[in-house]
Scaffold this active site. Structure first.
Site, PDB file in Angstrom:
ATOM      1  N   ASP A 175      -7.811   4.248  -8.895  1.00  0.00           N
ATOM      2  CA  ASP A 175      -7.972   3.509 -10.151  1.00  0.00           C
ATOM      3  C   ASP A 175      -8.145   4.420 -11.373  1.00  0.00           C
ATOM      4  OD1 ASP A 175      -7.706   1.204  -8.737  1.00  0.00           O
ATOM      5  OD2 ASP A 175      -9.842   0.724  -8.679  1.00  0.00           O
ATOM      6  N   ARG A 233      -8.257  -7.610 -18.398  1.00  0.00           N
ATOM      7  CA  ARG A 233      -8.656  -7.971 -17.030  1.00  0.00           C
ATOM      8  C   ARG A 233      -9.811  -7.091 -16.553  1.00  0.00           C
ATOM      9  NH1 ARG A 233      -4.559  -6.687 -13.224  1.00  0.00           N
ATOM     10  NH2 ARG A 233      -6.386  -6.985 -11.929  1.00  0.00           N
ATOM     11  N   ARG A 261      -5.741 -11.122  -7.715  1.00  0.00           N
ATOM     12  CA  ARG A 261      -5.625 -10.906  -6.269  1.00  0.00           C
ATOM     13  C   ARG A 261      -6.980 -10.922  -5.577  1.00  0.00           C
ATOM     14  NH1 ARG A 261      -1.232  -9.058  -4.110  1.00  0.00           N
ATOM     15  NH2 ARG A 261      -2.563  -8.209  -2.522  1.00  0.00           N
ATOM     16  N   ARG A 310       0.786  -5.401  -1.595  1.00  0.00           N
ATOM     17  CA  ARG A 310      -0.664  -5.433  -1.324  1.00  0.00           C
ATOM     18  C   ARG A 310      -0.931  -6.408  -0.193  1.00  0.00           C
ATOM     19  NH1 ARG A 310      -3.921  -4.836  -6.425  1.00  0.00           N
ATOM     20  NH2 ARG A 310      -5.634  -4.750  -4.970  1.00  0.00           N
ATOM     21  N   PRO A 311      -0.671  -5.980   1.063  1.00  0.00           N
ATOM     22  CA  PRO A 311      -0.844  -6.895   2.185  1.00  0.00           C
ATOM     23  C   PRO A 311      -2.307  -7.270   2.418  1.00  0.00           C
ATOM     24  CG  PRO A 311      -0.415  -4.661   2.979  1.00  0.00           C
ATOM     25  CD  PRO A 311      -0.290  -4.622   1.484  1.00  0.00           C
ATOM     26  N   VAL A 312      -2.527  -8.372   3.133  1.00  0.00           N
ATOM     27  CA  VAL A 312      -3.898  -8.762   3.476  1.00  0.00           C
ATOM     28  C   VAL A 312      -4.058  -8.865   4.999  1.00  0.00           C
ATOM     29  CG1 VAL A 312      -4.475  -9.896   1.292  1.00  0.00           C
ATOM     30  CG2 VAL A 312      -3.356 -11.221   3.088  1.00  0.00           C
ATOM     31  N   ASP A 313      -3.138  -8.210   5.720  1.00  0.00           N
ATOM     32  CA  ASP A 313      -3.161  -8.297   7.189  1.00  0.00           C
ATOM     33  C   ASP A 313      -4.484  -7.813   7.793  1.00  0.00           C
ATOM     34  OD1 ASP A 313      -2.180  -5.806   6.112  1.00  0.00           O
ATOM     35  OD2 ASP A 313      -1.829  -5.134   8.165  1.00  0.00           O
ATOM     36  N   LYS A 367     -16.489  -4.317 -12.496  1.00  0.00           N
ATOM     37  CA  LYS A 367     -15.609  -5.463 -12.183  1.00  0.00           C
ATOM     38  C   LYS A 367     -15.425  -5.591 -10.672  1.00  0.00           C
ATOM     39  CE  LYS A 367     -10.949  -4.812 -12.251  1.00  0.00           C
ATOM     40  NZ  LYS A 367     -10.158  -5.181 -11.080  1.00  0.00           N
ATOM     41  N   ASN A 368     -15.094  -4.471 -10.026  1.00  0.00           N
ATOM     42  CA  ASN A 368     -14.738  -4.541  -8.606  1.00  0.00           C
ATOM     43  C   ASN A 368     -15.938  -4.766  -7.695  1.00  0.00           C
ATOM     44  OD1 ASN A 368     -12.136  -4.317  -9.337  1.00  0.00           O
ATOM     45  ND2 ASN A 368     -11.852  -2.187  -8.683  1.00  0.00           N
ATOM     46  N   ILE A 407      -3.165   6.083  -1.853  1.00  0.00           N
ATOM     47  CA  ILE A 407      -3.647   4.724  -1.573  1.00  0.00           C
ATOM     48  C   ILE A 407      -2.544   3.698  -1.851  1.00  0.00           C
ATOM     49  CG2 ILE A 407      -5.478   3.015  -2.023  1.00  0.00           C
ATOM     50  CD1 ILE A 407      -6.595   5.686  -0.996  1.00  0.00           C
ATOM     51  N   CYS A 459       2.414  -6.861  -6.287  1.00  0.00           N
ATOM     52  CA  CYS A 459       2.018  -6.793  -7.688  1.00  0.00           C
ATOM     53  C   CYS A 459       2.513  -5.486  -8.276  1.00  0.00           C
ATOM     54  CB  CYS A 459       0.510  -6.954  -7.840  1.00  0.00           C
ATOM     55  SG  CYS A 459      -0.406  -5.538  -7.310  1.00  0.00           S
TER      56      CYS A 459
HETATM   57  N1  EPU Z   1      -4.058  -2.512   2.925  1.00  0.00           N
HETATM   58  C1  EPU Z   1      -3.347  -2.963   4.001  1.00  0.00           C
HETATM   59  N2  EPU Z   1      -3.675  -4.170   4.527  1.00  0.00           N
HETATM   60  C2  EPU Z   1      -4.703  -4.920   4.048  1.00  0.00           C
HETATM   61  C3  EPU Z   1      -5.431  -4.447   2.953  1.00  0.00           C
HETATM   62  C4  EPU Z   1      -5.094  -3.224   2.407  1.00  0.00           C
HETATM   63  O1  EPU Z   1      -2.418  -2.312   4.457  1.00  0.00           O
HETATM   64  O2  EPU Z   1      -4.955  -6.007   4.584  1.00  0.00           O
HETATM   65  C5  EPU Z   1      -3.722  -1.207   2.317  1.00  0.00           C
HETATM   66  C6  EPU Z   1      -3.331  -1.320   0.859  1.00  0.00           C
HETATM   67  O3  EPU Z   1      -1.956  -1.647   0.714  1.00  0.00           O
HETATM   68  C7  EPU Z   1      -3.656   0.052   0.336  1.00  0.00           C
HETATM   69  C8  EPU Z   1      -4.901   0.417   1.132  1.00  0.00           C
HETATM   70  O4  EPU Z   1      -4.883  -0.422   2.281  1.00  0.00           O
HETATM   71  O5  EPU Z   1      -2.644   0.961   0.646  1.00  0.00           O
HETATM   72  C9  EPU Z   1      -6.192   0.234   0.393  1.00  0.00           C
HETATM   73  O6  EPU Z   1      -6.249  -1.045  -0.241  1.00  0.00           O
HETATM   74  P1  EPU Z   1      -7.608  -1.842  -0.378  1.00  0.00           P
HETATM   75  O7  EPU Z   1      -7.587  -3.003   0.539  1.00  0.00           O
HETATM   76  O8  EPU Z   1      -8.748  -0.885  -0.252  1.00  0.00           O
HETATM   77  O9  EPU Z   1      -7.509  -2.391  -1.868  1.00  0.00           O
HETATM   78  P2  EPU Z   1      -8.213  -3.719  -2.378  1.00  0.00           P
HETATM   79  O10 EPU Z   1      -9.494  -3.882  -1.666  1.00  0.00           O
HETATM   80  O11 EPU Z   1      -7.250  -4.843  -2.384  1.00  0.00           O
HETATM   81  C10 EPU Z   1      -9.671  -2.654  -4.273  1.00  0.00           C
HETATM   82  C11 EPU Z   1      -9.748  -2.722  -5.760  1.00  0.00           C
HETATM   83  C12 EPU Z   1      -8.539  -2.026  -6.381  1.00  0.00           C
HETATM   84  C13 EPU Z   1      -8.525  -0.572  -5.886  1.00  0.00           C
HETATM   85  C14 EPU Z   1      -8.506  -0.545  -4.362  1.00  0.00           C
HETATM   86  C15 EPU Z   1      -8.577   0.850  -3.774  1.00  0.00           C
HETATM   87  C16 EPU Z   1     -10.904  -4.776  -6.261  1.00  0.00           C
HETATM   88  C17 EPU Z   1     -10.878  -6.135  -6.840  1.00  0.00           C
HETATM   89  N3  EPU Z   1      -9.769  -4.116  -6.205  1.00  0.00           N
HETATM   90  O12 EPU Z   1      -8.483  -3.352  -3.898  1.00  0.00           O
HETATM   91  O13 EPU Z   1      -8.748  -2.039  -7.792  1.00  0.00           O
HETATM   92  O14 EPU Z   1      -7.400   0.086  -6.398  1.00  0.00           O
HETATM   93  O15 EPU Z   1      -9.639  -1.295  -3.843  1.00  0.00           O
HETATM   94  O16 EPU Z   1      -9.733   1.491  -4.173  1.00  0.00           O
HETATM   95  O17 EPU Z   1     -11.954  -4.296  -5.857  1.00  0.00           O
HETATM   96  C18 EPU Z   1      -8.150  -2.064 -10.059  1.00  0.00           C
HETATM   97  O18 EPU Z   1      -9.335  -2.266 -10.323  1.00  0.00           O
HETATM   98  O19 EPU Z   1      -7.300  -1.738 -10.928  1.00  0.00           O
HETATM   99  C19 EPU Z   1      -7.708  -2.157  -8.662  1.00  0.00           C
HETATM  100  C20 EPU Z   1      -6.445  -2.296  -8.316  1.00  0.00           C
END
Ligand code: EPU
Length: 435
Positions: free
Chosen positions: A322, A414, A106, A135-138, A22-23, A344, A130
């Site tokens: 995960d 999902r 997301r 889950r910031p996107v900064d 999925k991811n 994480i 969530c």
């Molecule tokens: N983070 C920030 N700022 C950002 C982005 C992330 O501070 O702009 C922080 C997050 O809050 C977290 C860390 O960085 O503490 C890592 O988050 P990451 O960005 O790696 O997570 P993601 O890319 O949004 C993907 C998977 C998640 C999985 C995480 C970590 C997908 C669609 N989602 O999320 O999968 O937990 O990587 O490996 O690929 C799931 O499948 O259940 C799931 C939540």
């Protein structure tokens, strides 16, 4: 809303075919927005998150077509997987990911980089918090800003624009919790079409990042160092369509490995990559689970004397967040006291309360859970709260004495393709009921 009814106690035995990741599929579908021509993807799992991403692509002017295999698997005879998915961009004037879609998934944020690089503008609703925490996107925004994009916030949306072409640069992309998986993919996609070279330091090394890089390279991108913390991307002017097979889902595979362990069972997991599960195998072996492999098949068995262990979630190649909830379900039945620390997503512990309702003895202290092993878990009516927490409840239900009812299984749908059918085929007593 559907629920699962599980009567625990059956030992699982047999073979399960692992679906595509999925991811990996989600950002790869978004990356196809940058291709000219018809992209064909194989092993895209049938999941509600994938449906949401396809819906978003259609809103962005893309034609999406899923081929039918007539019930026959593309990779093996005994399991009906899915036909290939074709994606072809037909109208490049749209650039908005609406709240209604982002709210349910997301990973919609994955269109940010591809849209900016290819269409020069994107409007993506800001994903809120969530169930697994903030889950910031900064970092996504910061990385794209460094490539020259300009951002503003407008009515709950992130609005990004580029004047001319994005420009490659050297940047650090890590955050307080380490690297970002989807942030790395967003910046990598955008850099693939930028002018000049981008060096991404602090890049995520997850197999899903590597899979997306592999697909971008097939599309004509020039990428080196994927799978390491320093990636080099030499921008090109155009990307063309390609054919690509999504890697096996390491989280689905890890979940079934734990299903074998918790039921004292014997499972053969087909079409998977044990190299992607090295930290998971390490922890399971420490628990006392037997794991072997032969070509693309993993054999997992357990004699149900489970040792207590310590585990900390980490970025790849460490133990994945995960699979944290699922491992916790297993450790509930271990001999002694285990400790799990979540590095994480420090708030990802919604399953603790529900596992305790099934007889677990788990105490949470900040980002750590202390699990005192018990002899048995009991059945209960529990509620799925997020995707992986729900998988942990299914695992607990497989051994709970009596009938467990899990409500709100749309969370599981999902991310786990046909989970009840796969479990039933290896001996689980599980059924889906509609309320
Ligand atoms: N983070 C920030 N700022 C950002 C982005 C992330 O501070 O702009 C922080 C997050 O809050 C977290 C860390 O960085 O503490 C890592 O988050 P990451 O960005 O790696 O997570 P993601 O890319 O949004 C993907 C998977 C998640 C999985 C995480 C970590 C997908 C669609 N989602 O999320 O999968 O937990 O990587 O490996 O690929 C799931 O499948 O259940 C799931 C939540």
């Amino acid at each position: 809303m559907d629920s699962f009814l599980i009567r625990g106690g059956n030992r699982l035995k047999g073979a399960i075919e692992i679906s595509g990741s999925k991811n990996s599929a989600l950002p790869i579908l978004a990356a196809a927005l940058m291709a000219e021509g018809k992209t064909t993807l194989h092993s895209v799992p049938r999941l509600s998150d994938i449906d949401s991403m396809c819906k978003l692509l259609i809103e962005l002017g893309v034609k999406v077509h899923r081929h039918d295999t007539g019930g026959k698997s593309e990779v093996a005879e005994h399991c009906a997987l899915n036909g290939p998915l074709d994606i072809e961009v037909q109208d490049e004037t749209k650039n908005e990911a609406r709240y209604e879609i982002v709210r349910t998934m997301r990973a919609s944020i994955c269109v940010l980089g591809p849209l900016l690089a290819k269409r020069g503008k994107c409007v993506v609703s800001i994903p809120g918090g969530c169930a697994i925490g903030d889950r910031p996107v900064d970092l996504h925004v910061r990385g794209l800003q460094k490539l020259g994009a300009q951002f503003r916030t407008e009515k709950g949306n992130i609005v990004g624009e580029v004047h001319g072409r994005l420009k490659g640069t050297r940047m650090y992309l890590g955050g307080a919790q380490g690297p970002t998986v989807l942030g790395t993919i967003n910046v990598m996609c955008a850099a693939a079409l930028a002018e000049g070279e981008t060096v991404l330091v602090g890049a995520a090394c997850e197999p899903e990042v590597v899979d997306c890089a592999t697909m971008l390279i097939k599309m004509g991108a020039k990428i080196q160092g994927h799978g390491t913390p320093e990636m080099r991307i030499e921008g090109v002017e155009k990307l063309h369509a390609c054919e690509h097979r999504i890697i096996p889902d390491r989280i689905e595979c890890g979940t079934f490995m734990i299903a074998a362990a918790i039921t004292n069972g014997e499972l053969e997991l087909k079409h998977c990559n044990l190299d992607h599960l090295i930290a998971v195998t390490d922890r399971l072996e420490e628990v006392g689970v037997n794991v072997t492999r032969e070509n693309g098949t993993i054999f997992v068995s357990s004699s149900r004397r489970l040792n207590a262990i310590e585990m900390t979630t980490q970025p790849y190649p460490g133990f994945p967040t995960d699979l944290q909830a699922q491992l916790m379900a297993l450790l509930c039945l271990s001999d002694g006291m285990s400790v799990i620390t979540e590095r994480i997503f420090p708030d990802r512990f919604l399953h603790v309360g529900e596992l305790n309702r099934m007889g677990g003895r788990i105490r949470k202290e900040g980002a750590t859970a202390v699990i005192q092993g018990v002899k048995d878990l009991q059945s209960a009516t529990v509620m799925a709260s997020d995707l992986r927490a729900s998988a942990a409840l299914v695992l607990a239900g497989l051994v709970g004495q009596g009938q467990t009812r899990i409500d709100r299984v749309y969370h599981i749908d999902r991310g786990y393709e046909k989970i009840e059918q796969k479990l039933m085929a290896v001996g689980a007593d599980i059924q889906r009921v509609s309320n």
